[in-house]
Design an enzyme around this catalytic site. Structure first.
Site, PDB file in Angstrom:
ATOM      1  CB  THR A 192     -12.899  -0.828 -28.256  1.00  0.00           C
ATOM      2  OG1 THR A 192     -11.805  -1.337 -28.999  1.00  0.00           O
ATOM      3  CG2 THR A 192     -12.376   0.243 -27.330  1.00  0.00           C
ATOM      4  NE  ARG A 220      -4.506  -2.799 -35.566  1.00  0.00           N
ATOM      5  CZ  ARG A 220      -5.562  -2.388 -34.891  1.00  0.00           C
ATOM      6  NH1 ARG A 220      -5.806  -2.862 -33.701  1.00  0.00           N
ATOM      7  NH2 ARG A 220      -6.381  -1.500 -35.405  1.00  0.00           N
ATOM      8  N   GLY A 222      -3.423  -0.807 -32.167  1.00  0.00           N
ATOM      9  CA  GLY A 222      -4.424   0.129 -32.695  1.00  0.00           C
ATOM     10  C   GLY A 222      -4.376   1.476 -32.005  1.00  0.00           C
ATOM     11  CG  ASP A 223      -8.033   3.643 -31.937  1.00  0.00           C
ATOM     12  OD1 ASP A 223      -8.121   2.412 -32.150  1.00  0.00           O
ATOM     13  OD2 ASP A 223      -8.989   4.325 -31.519  1.00  0.00           O
ATOM     14  CB  THR A 243     -14.981   2.091 -30.190  1.00  0.00           C
ATOM     15  OG1 THR A 243     -15.046   0.769 -30.727  1.00  0.00           O
ATOM     16  CG2 THR A 243     -16.343   2.759 -30.363  1.00  0.00           C
ATOM     17  N   GLY A 244     -13.429   1.814 -33.045  1.00  0.00           N
ATOM     18  CA  GLY A 244     -13.570   1.696 -34.492  1.00  0.00           C
ATOM     19  C   GLY A 244     -12.268   1.218 -35.115  1.00  0.00           C
ATOM     20  N   GLY A 246      -8.937   1.271 -35.876  1.00  0.00           N
ATOM     21  CA  GLY A 246      -7.900   2.053 -35.207  1.00  0.00           C
ATOM     22  C   GLY A 246      -6.940   2.799 -36.107  1.00  0.00           C
TER      23      GLY A 246
HETATM   24  N1  ASP Z   1     -10.110   0.718 -32.042  1.00  0.00           N
HETATM   25  C1  ASP Z   1      -9.785  -0.659 -31.790  1.00  0.00           C
HETATM   26  C2  ASP Z   1      -8.536  -1.008 -32.542  1.00  0.00           C
HETATM   27  O1  ASP Z   1      -8.399  -0.607 -33.677  1.00  0.00           O
HETATM   28  C3  ASP Z   1     -10.864  -1.598 -32.150  1.00  0.00           C
HETATM   29  C4  ASP Z   1     -12.267  -1.109 -31.927  1.00  0.00           C
HETATM   30  O2  ASP Z   1     -12.491  -0.147 -31.237  1.00  0.00           O
HETATM   31  O3  ASP Z   1     -13.190  -1.717 -32.459  1.00  0.00           O
HETATM   32  O4  ASP Z   1      -7.728  -1.713 -32.013  1.00  0.00           O
END
Ligand code: ASP
Length: 325
Positions: A192, A220, A222-223, A243-244, A246
């Protein structure tokens, strides 16, 4: 000498304009967090990541140096990363279970809490610009799918054929995740990009853009496009981009929670980000956050092996990092 009053008036006008802009600004970026280990990175790959992060920071720097706003900087800095196949956003977006690229993005302005987001879009070249348009040109905060694309078209944004988002590397990652015999890494799953800015007018803004998670199903989301989860900005406290994984960031309302800790507990930005990462860790969630506060203090925290990250300040101080310290 007859012109003295005019000269004095101009002098004081210039002085008051100066007072409105501190001249100080800070830009912080991330390009995703995950199992980013030096032993798995070729020197050439590391050079290209560092060069792209550096390019993105300098695009923002020249905007702010010339009196541009935090929103302009966030949008244009994110364009650089969206247009690069290195990051999971725009051109480098990951694939869904069905082999599509569905992109999410959001932006928020800390001065008035205005925000905009798009989710699950397949043909908008730069989703961060669509998010900004939603904020500035619609009565809504979040648009999704076909409706978001329709709106982007009406705003004359750059619409591309969905095949624009195809990259061999991300296709391979999808195949790895779908093949039980192969071992995917964290970087096959997500990534991200994000940017937070304090501009010289004292305003904060945050933006985040992503392809989401590889192999995601059923539309789906995400965040990243969720205001308060992946993105938040408030001039009273800070601007945050996450980032991570979500799902965890949504459940913890990570970005807003960092701001709330600063507001209600009087905590500084670094401690608030560290506390939030501890909450994430306690739920077994993984990822990272970047933040800047109203004084230009920077936080870049993560519980993964690495996070592509960097910052630049108006005094020229620059940092780019990839691995954990
Ligand atoms: N946060 C993002 C999601 O879950 C993915 C990411 O940041 O790696 O869509």
């Amino acid at each position: 000498m007859k012109q003295l009053p005019l000269i004095l008036a101009l002098f004081f006008a210039a002085l008051s304009l100066q007072a409105q802009t501190s001249g100080n600004y800070t830009i912080v970026i991330h390009g995703g967090a995950g199992t980013i280990l030096k032993k798995n990175m070729s020197p050439e790959k590391e050079v290209s990541y560092r060069a792209k992060l550096n390019e993105a920071l300098h695009v923002g720097d020249s905007i702010l140096k010339n009196g541009g706003t935090c929103l302009d900087a966030v949008e244009q800095v994110i364009h650089v990363m969206e247009d690069s196949p290195l990051f999971n956003a725009g051109k480098g977006a990951v694939f869904t279970h069905d082999g599509h690229n569905e992109l999410d993005a959001s932006i928020m302005h800390g001065a008035n809490l205005n925000a905009g987001a798009v989710a699950g879009v397949r043909d908008i070249r730069n989703p961060i610009s669509a998010a900004r348009m939603v904020m500035e040109k619609s009565a809504h905060v979040m648009l999704s799918g076909k409706g978001a694309s329709q709106f982007a078209k009406e705003q004359n944004l750059n619409i591309v054929d969905p095949s624009y988002f195809y990259t061999q590397k991300r296709w391979e990652s999808l195949k790895k995740l779908q093949d039980k015999r192969r071992k995917p890494t964290q970087s096959d799953k997500h990534g991200t990009v994000g940017c937070v800015v304090l501009d010289s007018y004292g305003n904060l803004a945050a933006g985040t853009s992503t392809g989401g998670m590889t192999n995601k199903k059923y539309g789906r989301i995400g965040d990243s496009p969720v205001i308060g989860a992946g993105t938040y900005a408030n001039n009273k406290t800070c601007a945050v981009s996450c980032t991570g994984h979500g799902e965890y960031f949504i459940r913890l309302a990570v970005a807003r929670d960092i701001s709330a800790q600063m507001e209600y507990l009087n905590q500084n930005v670094k401690t608030s980000c560290q506390d939030e990462i501890n909450k994430l860790t306690s739920l077994n969630g993984t990822g990272g956050v970047i933040a800047v506060d109203k004084k230009g203090n920077v936080a870049m925290e993560f519980n993964t092996a690495g996070m592509y990250r960097g910052y630049i300040k108006s005094n020229g101080e620059t940092y780019i990092g990839i691995y954990g310290e």
